[in-house]
Design an enzyme around this catalytic site. Structure first.
Site, mmCIF file in Angstrom:
data_model
loop_
_atom_site.group_PDB
_atom_site.id
_atom_site.type_symbol
_atom_site.label_atom_id
_atom_site.label_comp_id
_atom_site.label_asym_id
_atom_site.label_seq_id
_atom_site.Cartn_x
_atom_site.Cartn_y
_atom_site.Cartn_z
ATOM 1 N N SER A 203 -4.937 -4.155 -0.325
ATOM 2 C CA SER A 203 -4.955 -4.961 -1.540
ATOM 3 C C SER A 203 -6.151 -5.898 -1.492
ATOM 4 O O SER A 203 -6.322 -6.640 -0.519
ATOM 5 C CB SER A 203 -3.656 -5.761 -1.618
ATOM 6 O OG SER A 203 -3.700 -6.642 -2.707
ATOM 7 N N GLY A 204 -6.959 -5.879 -2.541
ATOM 8 C CA GLY A 204 -8.192 -6.658 -2.553
ATOM 9 C C GLY A 204 -7.983 -8.157 -2.427
ATOM 10 O O GLY A 204 -8.727 -8.841 -1.735
ATOM 11 N N THR A 240 -8.089 3.967 -16.905
ATOM 12 C CA THR A 240 -9.477 3.543 -16.708
ATOM 13 C C THR A 240 -9.547 2.550 -15.554
ATOM 14 O O THR A 240 -8.767 1.605 -15.492
ATOM 15 C CB THR A 240 -10.024 2.903 -18.005
ATOM 16 O OG1 THR A 240 -9.948 3.896 -19.025
ATOM 17 C CG2 THR A 240 -11.460 2.432 -17.847
ATOM 18 N N CYS A 328 13.009 -18.144 -3.195
ATOM 19 C CA CYS A 328 13.900 -18.829 -4.130
ATOM 20 C C CYS A 328 14.551 -17.761 -5.009
ATOM 21 O O CYS A 328 13.868 -17.024 -5.703
ATOM 22 C CB CYS A 328 13.102 -19.805 -4.970
ATOM 23 S SG CYS A 328 14.159 -20.764 -6.053
HETATM 24 N N1 PLP Z 1 2.446 -5.431 1.412
HETATM 25 C C1 PLP Z 1 2.324 -6.586 2.080
HETATM 26 C C2 PLP Z 1 2.537 -6.605 3.566
HETATM 27 C C3 PLP Z 1 2.012 -7.761 1.399
HETATM 28 O O1 PLP Z 1 1.897 -8.911 2.064
HETATM 29 C C4 PLP Z 1 1.817 -7.696 -0.007
HETATM 30 C C5 PLP Z 1 1.550 -8.918 -0.785
HETATM 31 O O2 PLP Z 1 1.884 -10.006 -0.374
HETATM 32 C C6 PLP Z 1 1.940 -6.464 -0.653
HETATM 33 C C7 PLP Z 1 2.257 -5.350 0.091
HETATM 34 C C8 PLP Z 1 1.740 -6.323 -2.127
HETATM 35 O O3 PLP Z 1 0.381 -6.439 -2.466
HETATM 36 P P1 PLP Z 1 -0.034 -6.833 -3.950
HETATM 37 O O4 PLP Z 1 0.145 -8.309 -4.080
HETATM 38 O O5 PLP Z 1 -1.474 -6.429 -4.045
HETATM 39 O O6 PLP Z 1 0.824 -6.068 -4.870
#
Ligand code: PLP
Length: 385
Positions: A203-204, A240, A328
């Site tokens: 994830s960027g 896209t 929460c």
């Molecule tokens: N997997 C892990 C271990 C994460 O810490 C996160 C986000 O906190 C994600 C997946 C999900 O990534 P995204 O926020 O890009 O959807």
């Protein structure tokens, strides 16, 4: 770029990172006129396609992957969904998934949903340090196992699973392995030429790019079904491409790769100073996962009988952002499923605070946190009395 917010100290990089100047500049450059849709065959489309190609090469480069093995998605969540659902769809009658109890909600919530549709899920427990042994994976895989899905680094504690060893186990059993490397990528070295993983998500925005772009590595010759149908991404992910976010993501990967080792060491030192300082000032503090291999940037600390939410809010009032080790839900605090799985009782789990460092944190911010701590803990203790 200093800390998130003007004079504030931002220590929640596992939630999202401060956007790097390099990423912003790269993104701005691709928002100017003359950059079209990468699927268009004229010059503006070609320029977009070139930018997309460069970003893909940077993401692949961070992982030791081939550019063709990278599929851009909107997020880590989408990449996890694509890997799990896309693999399940190609595994014939196999209806079991093996995972752990401490996965990110983007995996666990999908698996809970799949259980309602008749998929069986084996949740492997972790020990009191948050560790999982590769042999537990070997023992859990059955003839009906469609895939194993595990995280590389835990987002709450930073604890690393022994993925290279687990990948050898799944490879020997001929069961596909999906790895959620959203927190690990760019923080510990990953070389997919050496580790036989079938799919891996990124994830960027955890890497100092903006939100809006993630990626799924799909190993050459490994077949999965798309989640979104369409011609983009070599028919693996329709829609896209979010070019600015993807370009920012590519530049964040280049940045991470450039100084991964030096940054890991620097950040690891900051974390060590923070943990030492906290334990000196508050000897009842417990560092969760301290005996396990961990990401260098993450520290999850329990403050005994003190309430984590009050500590987090007291930090916030003083301009310091840290995360609560709890969620929460419906107006009440639920203890973290990760800490509970490590055997903490409700009270101990509700006292936890997560500090997570990034590229723009310095020694000064550790000093400031430690200087504020006695006051904050005194205030929270007085409130509880
Ligand atoms: N997997 C892990 C271990 C994460 O810490 C996160 C986000 O906190 C994600 C997946 C999900 O990534 P995204 O926020 O890009 O959807």
């Amino acid at each position: 770029m200093i800390e998130k917010g003007s004079a504030d100290i931002y220590l929640d990089n596992n939630a999202t990172g401060v956007v790097a100047r390099e990423c912003m500049e790269a993104m701005l450059a691709c928002l100017r006129p003359g950059i079209g849709n990468p699927s268009s065959a004229y010059a503006a489309g070609m320029r977009a396609k070139d930018l997309l190609r460069e970003a893909r090469a940077e993401v692949a480069g961070l992982l030791g992957a081939r550019p063709k093995e990278i599929v851009f998605t909107s997020s880590g969540t989408e990449a996890n969904h694509m890997a799990i659902l896309g693999t399940l769809a190609t595994r014939g009658g196999r209806r079991r998934i093996v995972t752990s109890t401490v996965e990110h909600p983007s995996t666990l919530m999908l698996l809970r949903h799949l259980e309602k549709t008749g998929i069986a899920v084996t949740y492997l427990p972790v020990d009191s340090e948050g560790r999982l042994a590769a042999r537990a994976v070997r023992d859990a895989v059955t003839a009906d196992t469609a895939l194993v899905t595990l995280m590389w680094a835990n987002n709450e504690t930073g604890v690393l699973f022994p993925i290279p060893e687990i990948a050898e186990v799944t490879r020997a059993l001929a069961v596909p392995l999906h790895v959620d490397a959203v927190q690990a990528a760019g923080r510990v070295p990953i070389d997919l030429t050496q580790v036989p993983i079938e799919t891996l998500s990124l994830s960027g925005h955890k890497l100092h790019a903006p939100p809006g772009a993630g990626a799924l590595f799909v190993r050459k010759d490994f077949k999965i079904e798309p989640l979104l149908w369409g011609h983009q991404e070599r028919r693996m992910r329709g829609g896209t491409e979010n070019l600015p976010a993807i370009v920012g993501f590519g530049s964040a990967c280049a940045l991470a790769r450039e100084d991964l080792e030096a940054e890991s060491l620097r950040i690891g030192r900051l974390r060590a100073d923070l943990e030492r300082g906290i334990v000196e000032r508050f000897p009842a503090a417990r560092i969760h996962g301290a005996c396990a291999p961990r990401l260098p940037n993450t520290s999850n600390i329990g403050f005994g009988a003190l309430d984590g939410e009050h500590i987090m809010r007291a930090f916030d009032r003083r301009g310091v952002a840290v995360a609560l080790g709890a969620a929460c839900a419906a107006g009440a605090m639920d203890p973290s499923h990760v800490l509970t799985a490590m055997g903490l009782d409700r009270r101990a789990a509700l006292s936890a605070i997560r500090f997570s460092f990034g590229r723009y944190n310095s020694e000064a911010c550790v000093g400031r946190v430690l200087a504020l701590l006695p006051d904050i803990l005194g205030e929270v203790a007085a409130r509880a009395a």
